[in-house]
Design a protein around this motif. Sequence first.
Motif, PDB file in Angstrom:
ATOM      1  N   GLN A   9       0.860  -1.179   0.000  1.00 29.96           N
ATOM      2  CA  GLN A   9       0.000   0.000   0.000  1.00 29.96           C
ATOM      3  C   GLN A   9       0.898   1.231   0.000  1.00 29.96           C
ATOM      4  O   GLN A   9       1.671   1.438   0.932  1.00 29.96           O
ATOM      5  N   LYS A  10       0.823   1.996  -1.091  1.00 28.06           N
ATOM      6  CA  LYS A  10       1.643   3.201  -1.243  1.00 28.06           C
ATOM      7  C   LYS A  10       3.134   2.898  -1.049  1.00 28.06           C
ATOM      8  O   LYS A  10       3.867   3.650  -0.396  1.00 28.06           O
ATOM      9  N   GLY A  11       3.554   1.772  -1.604  1.00 25.40           N
ATOM     10  CA  GLY A  11       4.957   1.410  -1.579  1.00 25.40           C
ATOM     11  C   GLY A  11       5.452   0.834  -0.273  1.00 25.40           C
ATOM     12  O   GLY A  11       6.648   0.556  -0.138  1.00 25.40           O
ATOM     13  N   ARG A  12       4.539   0.613   0.673  1.00 19.44           N
ATOM     14  CA  ARG A  12       4.916   0.060   1.970  1.00 19.44           C
ATOM     15  C   ARG A  12       4.244  -1.294   2.173  1.00 19.44           C
ATOM     16  O   ARG A  12       3.218  -1.582   1.570  1.00 19.44           O
ATOM     17  N   SER A  13       4.813  -2.099   3.036  1.00 19.94           N
ATOM     18  CA  SER A  13       4.230  -3.383   3.394  1.00 19.94           C
ATOM     19  C   SER A  13       3.302  -3.183   4.586  1.00 19.94           C
ATOM     20  O   SER A  13       3.721  -2.679   5.633  1.00 19.94           O
ATOM     21  N   VAL A  14       2.023  -3.574   4.414  1.00 19.51           N
ATOM     22  CA  VAL A  14       1.039  -3.385   5.477  1.00 19.51           C
ATOM     23  C   VAL A  14       0.219  -4.666   5.634  1.00 19.51           C
ATOM     24  O   VAL A  14       0.283  -5.575   4.808  1.00 19.51           O
ATOM     25  N   ARG A  15      -0.572  -4.705   6.685  1.00 21.59           N
ATOM     26  CA  ARG A  15      -1.578  -5.745   6.855  1.00 21.59           C
ATOM     27  C   ARG A  15      -2.918  -5.063   7.116  1.00 21.59           C
ATOM     28  O   ARG A  15      -2.995  -4.095   7.867  1.00 21.59           O
ATOM     29  N   LEU A  16      -3.951  -5.579   6.471  1.00 26.01           N
ATOM     30  CA  LEU A  16      -5.301  -5.063   6.676  1.00 26.01           C
ATOM     31  C   LEU A  16      -6.076  -5.976   7.616  1.00 26.01           C
ATOM     32  O   LEU A  16      -5.747  -7.142   7.779  1.00 26.01           O
ATOM     33  N   GLY A  19      -9.813  -6.966   5.273  1.00 20.56           N
ATOM     34  CA  GLY A  19      -9.821  -6.276   3.990  1.00 20.56           C
ATOM     35  C   GLY A  19     -10.206  -4.811   4.055  1.00 20.56           C
ATOM     36  O   GLY A  19     -10.452  -4.192   3.018  1.00 20.56           O
ATOM     37  N   ASP A  20     -10.237  -4.239   5.243  1.00 22.20           N
ATOM     38  CA  ASP A  20     -10.634  -2.835   5.407  1.00 22.20           C
ATOM     39  C   ASP A  20      -9.428  -1.937   5.139  1.00 22.20           C
ATOM     40  O   ASP A  20      -8.469  -1.921   5.912  1.00 22.20           O
ATOM     41  N   PHE A  21      -9.497  -1.163   4.056  1.00 25.18           N
ATOM     42  CA  PHE A  21      -8.381  -0.304   3.682  1.00 25.18           C
ATOM     43  C   PHE A  21      -8.115   0.787   4.719  1.00 25.18           C
ATOM     44  O   PHE A  21      -7.033   1.364   4.756  1.00 25.18           O
ATOM     45  N   LYS A  22      -9.101   1.076   5.545  1.00 27.65           N
ATOM     46  CA  LYS A  22      -8.934   2.106   6.571  1.00 27.65           C
ATOM     47  C   LYS A  22      -8.292   1.549   7.843  1.00 27.65           C
ATOM     48  O   LYS A  22      -7.931   2.314   8.729  1.00 27.65           O
ATOM     49  N   GLN A  23      -8.195   0.212   7.891  1.00 28.29           N
ATOM     50  CA  GLN A  23      -7.581  -0.420   9.063  1.00 28.29           C
ATOM     51  C   GLN A  23      -6.323  -1.159   8.622  1.00 28.29           C
ATOM     52  O   GLN A  23      -6.302  -2.382   8.507  1.00 28.29           O
ATOM     53  N   SER A  24      -5.290  -0.401   8.354  1.00 29.28           N
ATOM     54  CA  SER A  24      -4.028  -0.997   7.930  1.00 29.28           C
ATOM     55  C   SER A  24      -2.972  -0.811   9.015  1.00 29.28           C
ATOM     56  O   SER A  24      -2.958   0.191   9.724  1.00 29.28           O
ATOM     57  N   ARG A  25      -2.118  -1.813   9.107  1.00 32.49           N
ATOM     58  CA  ARG A  25      -1.030  -1.780  10.077  1.00 32.49           C
ATOM     59  C   ARG A  25       0.281  -1.871   9.313  1.00 32.49           C
ATOM     60  O   ARG A  25       0.472  -2.776   8.493  1.00 32.49           O
ATOM     61  N   LEU A  26       1.177  -0.948   9.571  1.00 31.69           N
ATOM     62  CA  LEU A  26       2.470  -0.957   8.904  1.00 31.69           C
ATOM     63  C   LEU A  26       3.300  -2.148   9.374  1.00 31.69           C
ATOM     64  O   LEU A  26       3.476  -2.364  10.566  1.00 31.69           O
ATOM     65  N   VAL A  27       3.787  -2.910   8.418  1.00 30.78           N
ATOM     66  CA  VAL A  27       4.669  -4.037   8.716  1.00 30.78           C
ATOM     67  C   VAL A  27       6.119  -3.648   8.468  1.00 30.78           C
ATOM     68  O   VAL A  27       6.989  -3.880   9.293  1.00 30.78           O
ATOM     69  N   ASN A  28       6.355  -3.041   7.310  1.00 30.18           N
ATOM     70  CA  ASN A  28       7.719  -2.647   6.957  1.00 30.18           C
ATOM     71  C   ASN A  28       7.651  -1.523   5.925  1.00 30.18           C
ATOM     72  O   ASN A  28       7.006  -1.673   4.888  1.00 30.18           O
ATOM     73  N   GLY A  29       8.289  -0.431   6.238  1.00 30.70           N
ATOM     74  CA  GLY A  29       8.317   0.687   5.307  1.00 30.70           C
ATOM     75  C   GLY A  29       9.170   0.420   4.083  1.00 30.70           C
ATOM     76  O   GLY A  29       9.103   1.159   3.092  1.00 30.70           O
ATOM     77  N   LYS A  30       9.976  -0.639   4.145  1.00 26.83           N
ATOM     78  CA  LYS A  30      10.848  -1.003   3.028  1.00 26.83           C
ATOM     79  C   LYS A  30      10.614  -2.473   2.663  1.00 26.83           C
ATOM     80  O   LYS A  30      11.332  -3.364   3.113  1.00 26.83           O
ATOM     81  N   PRO A  31       9.584  -2.732   1.854  1.00 29.33           N
ATOM     82  CA  PRO A  31       9.242  -4.126   1.533  1.00 29.33           C
ATOM     83  C   PRO A  31      10.339  -4.888   0.814  1.00 29.33           C
ATOM     84  O   PRO A  31      10.397  -6.113   0.895  1.00 29.33           O
ATOM     85  N   ASP A  50      -0.903  -6.166  -4.524  1.00 27.09           N
ATOM     86  CA  ASP A  50      -0.966  -4.727  -4.739  1.00 27.09           C
ATOM     87  C   ASP A  50      -2.337  -4.266  -4.253  1.00 27.09           C
ATOM     88  O   ASP A  50      -3.322  -4.301  -4.994  1.00 27.09           O
ATOM     89  N   LEU A  51      -2.422  -3.852  -2.997  1.00 32.96           N
ATOM     90  CA  LEU A  51      -3.712  -3.461  -2.422  1.00 32.96           C
ATOM     91  C   LEU A  51      -4.302  -2.255  -3.143  1.00 32.96           C
ATOM     92  O   LEU A  51      -5.506  -2.208  -3.415  1.00 32.96           O
ATOM     93  N   ASP A  52      -3.461  -1.290  -3.438  1.00 33.45           N
ATOM     94  CA  ASP A  52      -3.939  -0.106  -4.160  1.00 33.45           C
ATOM     95  C   ASP A  52      -4.430  -0.497  -5.547  1.00 33.45           C
ATOM     96  O   ASP A  52      -5.424   0.047  -6.043  1.00 33.45           O
ATOM     97  N   GLY A  53      -3.748  -1.452  -6.155  1.00 33.66           N
ATOM     98  CA  GLY A  53      -4.149  -1.925  -7.471  1.00 33.66           C
ATOM     99  C   GLY A  53      -5.499  -2.628  -7.440  1.00 33.66           C
ATOM    100  O   GLY A  53      -6.317  -2.462  -8.347  1.00 33.66           O
ATOM    101  N   ALA A  54      -5.736  -3.413  -6.382  1.00 32.30           N
ATOM    102  CA  ALA A  54      -7.014  -4.106  -6.246  1.00 32.30           C
ATOM    103  C   ALA A  54      -8.161  -3.106  -6.174  1.00 32.30           C
ATOM    104  O   ALA A  54      -9.247  -3.331  -6.707  1.00 32.30           O
ATOM    105  N   LYS A  55      -7.902  -2.000  -5.511  1.00 28.39           N
ATOM    106  CA  LYS A  55      -8.925  -0.961  -5.350  1.00 28.39           C
ATOM    107  C   LYS A  55      -9.101  -0.153  -6.628  1.00 28.39           C
ATOM    108  O   LYS A  55     -10.224   0.196  -7.017  1.00 28.39           O
ATOM    109  N   ALA A  56      -8.005   0.135  -7.328  1.00 26.42           N
ATOM    110  CA  ALA A  56      -8.040   0.987  -8.509  1.00 26.42           C
ATOM    111  C   ALA A  56      -8.370   0.233  -9.794  1.00 26.42           C
ATOM    112  O   ALA A  56      -8.789   0.837 -10.782  1.00 26.42           O
TER     113      ALA A  56
END
Length: 241
Positions: A9-16, A19-31, A50-56
Amino acid sequence: MIFPAIDLQKGRSVRLFQGDFKQSRLVNGKPLEQAALINWRGIHCLHLVDLDGAKAGQPQNLKTVQQIAGRFQGMMEIGGGIRTSETIEQYLNSGISRVILGSVALKDPDFTKAALQQFGPDKIVIGVDGRDGKVATEGWLDQSVMPMADLIGEMVAAGAQTFIVTDVAKDGMMSGPNIDLLASLQKKFPDANIVASGGIRNLADIRALQKAGIKDMIAGMSLAQGTLTLQEVKEVNDDAG
């Protein structure tokens, strides 16, 4: 085989959470570093989303994916926003082993079937995400009325062999996988490879899935929270050969 997951998500590694895009937790800023660590620990398979890709509806983290693909040694799969043959070719030419077609399998089955014919079932994986046994699409933002089993059956008839099945209600919640759903689908489609995704907490869940006939699975939140370790993943994968 266990595939560690990196969701972008936006170039970072996160966990949702569910599947709620508003509830993301940063895993690693450098995937890229996260993927390198997975490789360094002796694991040679990786699940990318690609979470952003799934949405877009089209790739949004292509540069990051290409960077990972350029350095990761082993099998990689990518899902999220893949809607055209050109995108599939772009990923495969970047070093991705196989691509995951999710929402498009429901919304454009003709394209999906054509992709299976063009690229082959070893390059095309079908992602079947759902709630209450019904398929969810568009990064889980939309809910359909089609049973997950019906979509799998249609794609099996078209030549698909591998299906990543996610119970959205379980994903990111650390509540255990939906073993009943996964086992029933594997039993219904014995020649398909049903890959478990969502809810896996620890090694005990992995063993339970294996006992239920599930060979492959994806782990994300459990690795992020440390209830499953990369060493345990390596040992399971080594045992699987």
